[in-house]
Design an enzyme around this catalytic site. Structure first.
Site, short mmCIF file in Angstrom:
data_model
loop_
_atom_site.label_atom_id
_atom_site.label_comp_id
_atom_site.label_asym_id
_atom_site.label_seq_id
_atom_site.Cartn_x
_atom_site.Cartn_y
_atom_site.Cartn_z
N LEU A 155 0.86 -1.18 0.00
CA LEU A 155 0.00 0.00 0.00
C LEU A 155 0.90 1.23 0.00
CD1 LEU A 155 -2.67 -1.02 2.65
CD2 LEU A 155 -3.09 -0.64 0.22
N CYS A 156 0.67 2.17 -0.91
CA CYS A 156 1.59 3.28 -1.06
C CYS A 156 0.86 4.58 -1.30
CB CYS A 156 2.54 3.03 -2.24
SG CYS A 156 3.42 1.46 -2.17
N THR A 157 1.54 5.67 -0.99
CA THR A 157 1.08 7.01 -1.34
C THR A 157 2.20 7.70 -2.10
OG1 THR A 157 -0.31 7.18 0.64
CG2 THR A 157 0.27 9.23 -0.47
N ASN A 334 -3.92 3.99 -3.68
CA ASN A 334 -4.12 2.67 -4.30
C ASN A 334 -5.49 2.51 -4.91
OD1 ASN A 334 -2.26 2.15 -1.61
ND2 ASN A 334 -1.50 1.11 -3.44
N ARG A 347 -6.47 8.15 2.14
CA ARG A 347 -5.26 8.94 2.35
C ARG A 347 -5.20 10.14 1.42
NH1 ARG A 347 -1.91 4.55 0.53
NH2 ARG A 347 -3.83 3.34 0.37
#
Length: 408
Positions: A155-157, A334, A347
């Protein structure tokens, strides 16, 4: 053998994909409609703190030279030798939790069938995996799982910011840990805690010149976060689709070789592409094994985009296409940018609020603080980085989210 290998991959990846597939997440995000929901969100306020001391940070994140002129088996020798105990600990934890979820036979199948799958990778990357296997003593099938795992479970931003002078900056959080093991006592993800000490900065060189720099995990040969000086910066975010990676993996096993593994595609991209335009073209035209978001920033004003990829389809979201009051940044997590993220994992809105609050006069400061704001920062966050393509500068901070903190 191929059918058994395909079944193995299905078992490993199904839980990761099924627990995260997006289904009808809604319409285009409207900033105003979130106003009444902020009070019950894990987001409470924007972080606004000085940057950590570079000296303290440098001591915890070492730099290694990856010499591409060496035989592939030897390129990662220094890294893997130094990190061997931590790599072994991570793989053992992964094995134990996989056994718990899927049964004790799963790694026996991995050791038996995945070496054959690893041989189907491009030759030099297969040889790199063999070198890691030899140094660590870990079977090449398990080294392959260690590498494939990142492509389907992160999971990334990622955030692109353009300052008032038209200079691009590229920030990213890499989050990893769910769903393999929650430590109830310490309120942490087991794999997150094991991966954090594996982070290092890699300078990939030919003829003693650095082609590009990346943030790496020891034992992983792909590139998820990288920068090429005076050219572009790139990060990879996972995209959840039921019709994605599992089908692509099975097709690969059964003989279809025109598809690209994301981490290997980005390795090739970082080495061969010399401009933002070249990189964007490769990211939008390559046929992929798994869906993904590629976030790309360049050296000129307006050079920032999110390339949303299915295995065959593509959407390009450019920073210049934003509305007037937000034309200087892009935020990608995501979920597809044209859909509303689920409330349990939003987010985007906290990032937007904090970007607007902190502004773009000091992009490094702004990006560090946005990336350090809960829930952009969460229990899965391993590191934050900020890259400046014009200079090739990359700053990396190991992150830790103290309680109270959102789990993802």
């Amino acid at each position: 053998m191929l059918k058994k290998a395909a079944l193995l991959i299905i078992c490993l990846l199904a839980i990761l994909t099924l627990t995260r597939a997006q289904n009808g997440l809604g319409d285009v995000i409207s900033y105003s409609e979130y106003g009444g929901n902020i009070s019950i969100s894990p987001f409470k306020k924007c972080r606004d703190s000085p940057l950590p001391s570079p000296d303290n940070n440098r001591s915890s994140i070492p730099t290694y030279i990856i010499n591409l002129d060496l035989p592939p088996e030897d390129r990662w020798k220094n890294v893997v030798t130094d990190y061997k105990p931590l790599i072994l600990r991570f793989i053992e934890t992964l094995r134990n939790n996989t056994d718990r979820i899927f049964g004790a036979e799963i790694f026996k199948w991995i050791d038996k069938y995945l070496p054959a799958i690893a041989k189907t990778l491009p030759k030099e990357y297969y040889r790199e995996l063999l070198g890691i296997s030899e140094i660590t003593g870990v079977p090449v099938g398990e080294v392959t799982v260690f590498n494939v795992f990142y492509e389907f479970n992160s999971l990334c931003t990622s955030i692109i910011v353009e300052n008032k002078n038209g200079i691009m900056f590229h920030g990213r959080n890499l989050d990893f840990g769910f769903p393999f093991g929650w430590d109830v006592k310490n309120k942490t993800w087991l794999l997150t805690e094991l991966l954090r000490p594996l982070v290092f900065k890699a300078e990939f060189q030919r003829n003693s010149e650095t082609l590009y720099t990346a943030v790496q995990f020891a034992g992983y040969i792909g590139v998820l976060t990288g920068i090429r000086k005076n050219a572009f910066a790139m990060s990879v975010n996972e995209r959840f689709k039921l019709d994605g990676g599992i089908i692509g993996i099975i097709e690969w096993i059964l003989g279809r070789r025109d598809q690209k593994w994301n981490g290997i595609l980005t390795r090739e991209l970082m080495e061969s592409s010399k401009t933002y335009e070249e990189a964007q073209n490769i990211l939008q035209t390559s046929f992929l094994i798994a869906p993904v978001y590629f976030i790309l920033s360049g050296t000129k004003t307006g050079e920032g985009c999110v390339v949303t990829r299915g295995r065959n389809d593509v959407d390009i979201w450019r920073i210049s296409e934003q509305s007037a009051n937000s034309s200087w940044y892009l935020v990608q997590t995501n979920y597809d940018h044209w859909k509303k993220p689920p409330f349990i994992d939003d987010r985007v809105v906290p990032s937007v609020i904090c970007l607007e609050l902190l502004g773009r006069s000091d992009p490094v400061y702004t990006l560090y603080n946005v990336l350090s704001t809960i829930p952009v920062l969460n229990k899965e966050t391993i590191f934050s980085s900020v890259m400046e393509p014009v200079t090739g500068d990359i700053k990396i901070w190991l992150q830790n989210c103290p309680d109270p903190c959102w789990p993802w």
